[in-house]
Design a protein around this motif. Structure first.
Motif, PDB file in Angstrom:
ATOM      1  N   ALA A  79      61.013 112.792  65.187  1.00  0.00           N
ATOM      2  CA  ALA A  79      62.381 113.049  64.739  1.00  0.00           C
ATOM      3  C   ALA A  79      63.420 112.703  65.799  1.00  0.00           C
ATOM      4  CB  ALA A  79      62.518 114.517  64.336  1.00  0.00           C
ATOM      5  N   LEU A  80      63.021 112.645  67.088  1.00  0.00           N
ATOM      6  CA  LEU A  80      63.955 112.300  68.158  1.00  0.00           C
ATOM      7  C   LEU A  80      64.465 110.871  68.035  1.00  0.00           C
ATOM      8  CD1 LEU A  80      62.069 113.905  71.197  1.00  0.00           C
ATOM      9  CD2 LEU A  80      64.047 114.829  69.976  1.00  0.00           C
ATOM     10  N   LEU A  81      63.755 110.044  67.287  1.00  0.00           N
ATOM     11  CA  LEU A  81      64.187 108.657  67.093  1.00  0.00           C
ATOM     12  C   LEU A  81      65.516 108.586  66.355  1.00  0.00           C
ATOM     13  CD1 LEU A  81      60.757 107.091  66.056  1.00  0.00           C
ATOM     14  CD2 LEU A  81      61.954 106.733  68.228  1.00  0.00           C
ATOM     15  N   ASP A  82      65.843 109.630  65.580  1.00  0.00           N
ATOM     16  CA  ASP A  82      67.109 109.646  64.835  1.00  0.00           C
ATOM     17  C   ASP A  82      68.316 109.571  65.756  1.00  0.00           C
ATOM     18  OD1 ASP A  82      65.239 110.135  62.917  1.00  0.00           O
ATOM     19  OD2 ASP A  82      66.160 111.951  62.116  1.00  0.00           O
ATOM     20  N   GLN A  83      68.149 109.939  67.041  1.00  0.00           N
ATOM     21  CA  GLN A  83      69.274 109.985  67.974  1.00  0.00           C
ATOM     22  C   GLN A  83      69.605 108.621  68.568  1.00  0.00           C
ATOM     23  OE1 GLN A  83      68.132 112.797  70.997  1.00  0.00           O
ATOM     24  NE2 GLN A  83      67.559 114.375  69.507  1.00  0.00           N
ATOM     25  N   LEU A  84      68.735 107.638  68.344  1.00  0.00           N
ATOM     26  CA  LEU A  84      68.894 106.343  68.995  1.00  0.00           C
ATOM     27  C   LEU A  84      69.637 105.336  68.116  1.00  0.00           C
ATOM     28  CD1 LEU A  84      65.325 105.950  70.548  1.00  0.00           C
ATOM     29  CD2 LEU A  84      67.389 106.871  71.627  1.00  0.00           C
ATOM     30  N   THR A  85      70.186 104.322  68.777  1.00  0.00           N
ATOM     31  CA  THR A  85      70.787 103.184  68.093  1.00  0.00           C
ATOM     32  C   THR A  85      69.800 102.029  68.133  1.00  0.00           C
ATOM     33  OG1 THR A  85      73.002 103.891  68.758  1.00  0.00           O
ATOM     34  CG2 THR A  85      72.739 101.588  68.071  1.00  0.00           C
ATOM     35  N   PHE A  86      69.604 101.367  67.014  1.00  0.00           N
ATOM     36  CA  PHE A  86      68.601 100.312  66.938  1.00  0.00           C
ATOM     37  C   PHE A  86      69.240  98.942  67.048  1.00  0.00           C
ATOM     38  CE2 PHE A  86      66.608 104.040  65.374  1.00  0.00           C
ATOM     39  CZ  PHE A  86      65.289 103.912  65.772  1.00  0.00           C
ATOM     40  N   PRO A  87      68.431  97.960  67.545  1.00  0.00           N
ATOM     41  CA  PRO A  87      66.982  97.944  67.802  1.00  0.00           C
ATOM     42  C   PRO A  87      66.585  98.738  69.042  1.00  0.00           C
ATOM     43  CG  PRO A  87      67.932  95.861  68.430  1.00  0.00           C
ATOM     44  CD  PRO A  87      69.030  96.623  67.768  1.00  0.00           C
ATOM     45  N   CYS A  88      65.269  99.036  69.130  1.00  0.00           N
ATOM     46  CA  CYS A  88      64.679  99.744  70.257  1.00  0.00           C
ATOM     47  C   CYS A  88      63.343  99.093  70.627  1.00  0.00           C
ATOM     48  CB  CYS A  88      64.434 101.217  69.914  1.00  0.00           C
ATOM     49  SG  CYS A  88      65.923 102.214  69.797  1.00  0.00           S
ATOM     50  N   VAL A  89      62.815  99.523  71.761  1.00  0.00           N
ATOM     51  CA  VAL A  89      61.486  99.094  72.191  1.00  0.00           C
ATOM     52  C   VAL A  89      60.630 100.334  72.382  1.00  0.00           C
ATOM     53  CG1 VAL A  89      60.138  97.899  73.939  1.00  0.00           C
ATOM     54  CG2 VAL A  89      62.393  97.058  73.331  1.00  0.00           C
ATOM     55  N   LEU A  90      59.437 100.333  71.782  1.00  0.00           N
ATOM     56  CA  LEU A  90      58.483 101.422  71.948  1.00  0.00           C
ATOM     57  C   LEU A  90      57.436 101.000  72.971  1.00  0.00           C
ATOM     58  CD1 LEU A  90      57.823 102.408  68.212  1.00  0.00           C
ATOM     59  CD2 LEU A  90      59.598 103.273  69.752  1.00  0.00           C
ATOM     60  N   LEU A 112      65.158 102.316  61.970  1.00  0.00           N
ATOM     61  CA  LEU A 112      64.593 103.641  62.163  1.00  0.00           C
ATOM     62  C   LEU A 112      63.271 103.773  61.413  1.00  0.00           C
ATOM     63  CD1 LEU A 112      64.714 106.562  63.146  1.00  0.00           C
ATOM     64  CD2 LEU A 112      66.207 107.090  61.192  1.00  0.00           C
ATOM     65  N   LYS A 113      63.210 103.239  60.208  1.00  0.00           N
ATOM     66  CA  LYS A 113      61.977 103.313  59.420  1.00  0.00           C
ATOM     67  C   LYS A 113      60.826 102.637  60.151  1.00  0.00           C
ATOM     68  CE  LYS A 113      60.109 102.044  54.845  1.00  0.00           C
ATOM     69  NZ  LYS A 113      59.005 101.205  55.357  1.00  0.00           N
ATOM     70  N   GLU A 114      61.099 101.446  60.675  1.00  0.00           N
ATOM     71  CA  GLU A 114      60.082 100.703  61.403  1.00  0.00           C
ATOM     72  C   GLU A 114      59.653 101.472  62.657  1.00  0.00           C
ATOM     73  OE1 GLU A 114      59.523  96.130  63.150  1.00  0.00           O
ATOM     74  OE2 GLU A 114      61.485  96.838  62.442  1.00  0.00           O
ATOM     75  N   ALA A 115      60.614 102.083  63.330  1.00  0.00           N
ATOM     76  CA  ALA A 115      60.312 102.852  64.537  1.00  0.00           C
ATOM     77  C   ALA A 115      59.418 104.040  64.228  1.00  0.00           C
ATOM     78  CB  ALA A 115      61.607 103.324  65.187  1.00  0.00           C
ATOM     79  N   ARG A 116      59.723 104.743  63.151  1.00  0.00           N
ATOM     80  CA  ARG A 116      58.909 105.904  62.790  1.00  0.00           C
ATOM     81  C   ARG A 116      57.474 105.500  62.488  1.00  0.00           C
ATOM     82  NH1 ARG A 116      63.301 108.566  58.585  1.00  0.00           N
ATOM     83  NH2 ARG A 116      64.462 109.842  60.110  1.00  0.00           N
ATOM     84  N   GLU A 117      57.288 104.396  61.800  1.00  0.00           N
ATOM     85  CA  GLU A 117      55.944 103.958  61.433  1.00  0.00           C
ATOM     86  C   GLU A 117      55.132 103.578  62.674  1.00  0.00           C
ATOM     87  OE1 GLU A 117      56.710 100.769  58.762  1.00  0.00           O
ATOM     88  OE2 GLU A 117      57.181 102.079  57.045  1.00  0.00           O
ATOM     89  N   HIS A 118      55.738 102.791  63.560  1.00  0.00           N
ATOM     90  CA  HIS A 118      55.019 102.364  64.759  1.00  0.00           C
ATOM     91  C   HIS A 118      54.787 103.531  65.715  1.00  0.00           C
ATOM     92  CE1 HIS A 118      54.622  98.044  64.222  1.00  0.00           C
ATOM     93  NE2 HIS A 118      55.862  97.985  63.771  1.00  0.00           N
ATOM     94  N   ALA A 119      55.774 104.406  65.839  1.00  0.00           N
ATOM     95  CA  ALA A 119      55.608 105.560  66.724  1.00  0.00           C
ATOM     96  C   ALA A 119      54.466 106.445  66.252  1.00  0.00           C
ATOM     97  CB  ALA A 119      56.906 106.351  66.806  1.00  0.00           C
TER      98      ALA A 119
END
Length: 327
Positions: A79-90, A112-119
């Motif tokens: 859920a912490l990913l919601d605080q970020l601005t995309f794109p991002c790097v995991l 954000l959707k892509e980030a949640r799935e990969h995370a």
């Protein structure tokens, strides 16, 4: 290692080149220091600087510029990913989990959707991950400062370089790099200030990226206790950091090497090409494996170590569908 050392009349100088070796030597330093000459930060500092999460927190506390980051230690933290601005790097918090194949080394995510799935997928294996907001700029915005620090923080040797391309694109290792004398006056003092603050003795480096939006350098990550992938470009430009470290640890005089204004570029492999728009001033391209006077490393790497993979890699680099180079 101890059995090897017994073959020498004096304790040899130990220069480390791999992440796993740094931790092994650090954790066994009391015993190994009887048999080898080596210089490392304290084990506490090695562990702190090898953790991307701890490095981020340390940098914030001491006012060093780092990208906005979320630290995810368990699936509950997604859920912490919601605080970020995309794109991002995991990225995995500890690089060793990528080297062992347990986690992806780095993944760029655009939503954000892509980030949640990969995370969620990355957190299925032990160890946390970090999500860093993307720093706008091309591959050639990546810079690095390599160094060796001796007693009382003495800068035995330093060198600042610049990546021109990465492989894979966006999040890969150095494919082509050059010296960066124009950035030296900014990055070397910043790097040595961080090293002093964090107790980074011995071999180390810091990677930066120039932020096209905010017009400043941002720290990406340090390398602690070992040589870096780009070490040879420094040697090609007249700054042989491992040799300077060797002389220093033996107590020999060390001349302060000054980088030459060389028109040389270093490439990781024959497959890696210098971007056309960055070829100005580069007259000599040196391969990471091939030398006319020492061809066997290239023979082994290109012909014996899975040559099919080299062909696939070349085909991917030539693919017109590949995303324009960013790193």
């Amino acid at each position: 290692m101890i059995e090897i050392s017994k073959k020498f009349d004096q304790p040899p100088v130990l220069i480390l080149t791999a992440e796993q070796a740094v931790h092994s030597v650090s954790e066994n330093r009391d015993e190994l220091s009887r048999w080898f000459r080596f210089r490392l930060p304290t084990d506490k500092s090695v562990k702190l600087l090898s953790s991307k999460a701890d490095f981020h927190d340390f940098s914030l506390r001491h006012d060093f510029p780092v990208p906005r980051t979320a630290i995810l230690e368990s699936p509950c933290d997604v859920a912490l990913l919601d605080q970020l601005t995309f794109p991002c790097v995991l990225k995995p918090d500890d690089k060793r989990s990528a080297l062992s194949g347990e986690k992806e080394r780095a993944i760029r995510v655009d939503t954000l959707k892509e980030a949640r799935e990969h995370a969620a997928a990355m957190l299925e294996t032990p160890g946390g991950i970090v999500a860093q907001e993307w720093i706008e700029g091309a591959d050639s915005n990546i810079y690095f400062t390599l160094f060796y620090r001796g007693d009382n923080g003495q800068a035995v040797a330093t060198f600042t370089g610049r990546k021109l391309s990465c492989y894979p694109r966006n999040v890969g290792s150095t494919a082509v790099c050059i010296a960066a004398p124009d950035a030296r006056e900014v990055l070397e003092p910043m790097t040595l200030a961080f090293a002093e603050c964090a107790g980074m003795d011995g071999m180390g480096s810091m990677e930066y990226k120039w932020d096209d939006h905010h017009l400043k350098f941002v720290m990406i990550e340090p390398t602690v206790g070992r040589t870096d992938w780009q070490e040879e470009i420094a040697t090609l430009c007249g700054v042989n950091i491992p040799f300077s470290a060797y002389q220093y640890e033996l107590g020999h005089p060390v001349a302060s090497p000054e980088p030459r204004q060389a028109s040389v570029a270093w490439r990781a492999t024959l497959i890696d090409k210098l971007p056309r728009h960055l070829r100005t001033g580069v007259t000599n391209m040196v391969d990471g494996y091939f030398r006319w006077d020492d061809p066997l490393p290239a023979l082994k790497y290109y012909c014996l170590n899975d040559p099919l993979r080299r062909i696939v890699q070349l085909a991917q680099q030539k693919s017109p569908s590949a995303r324009p180079g960013m790193c």
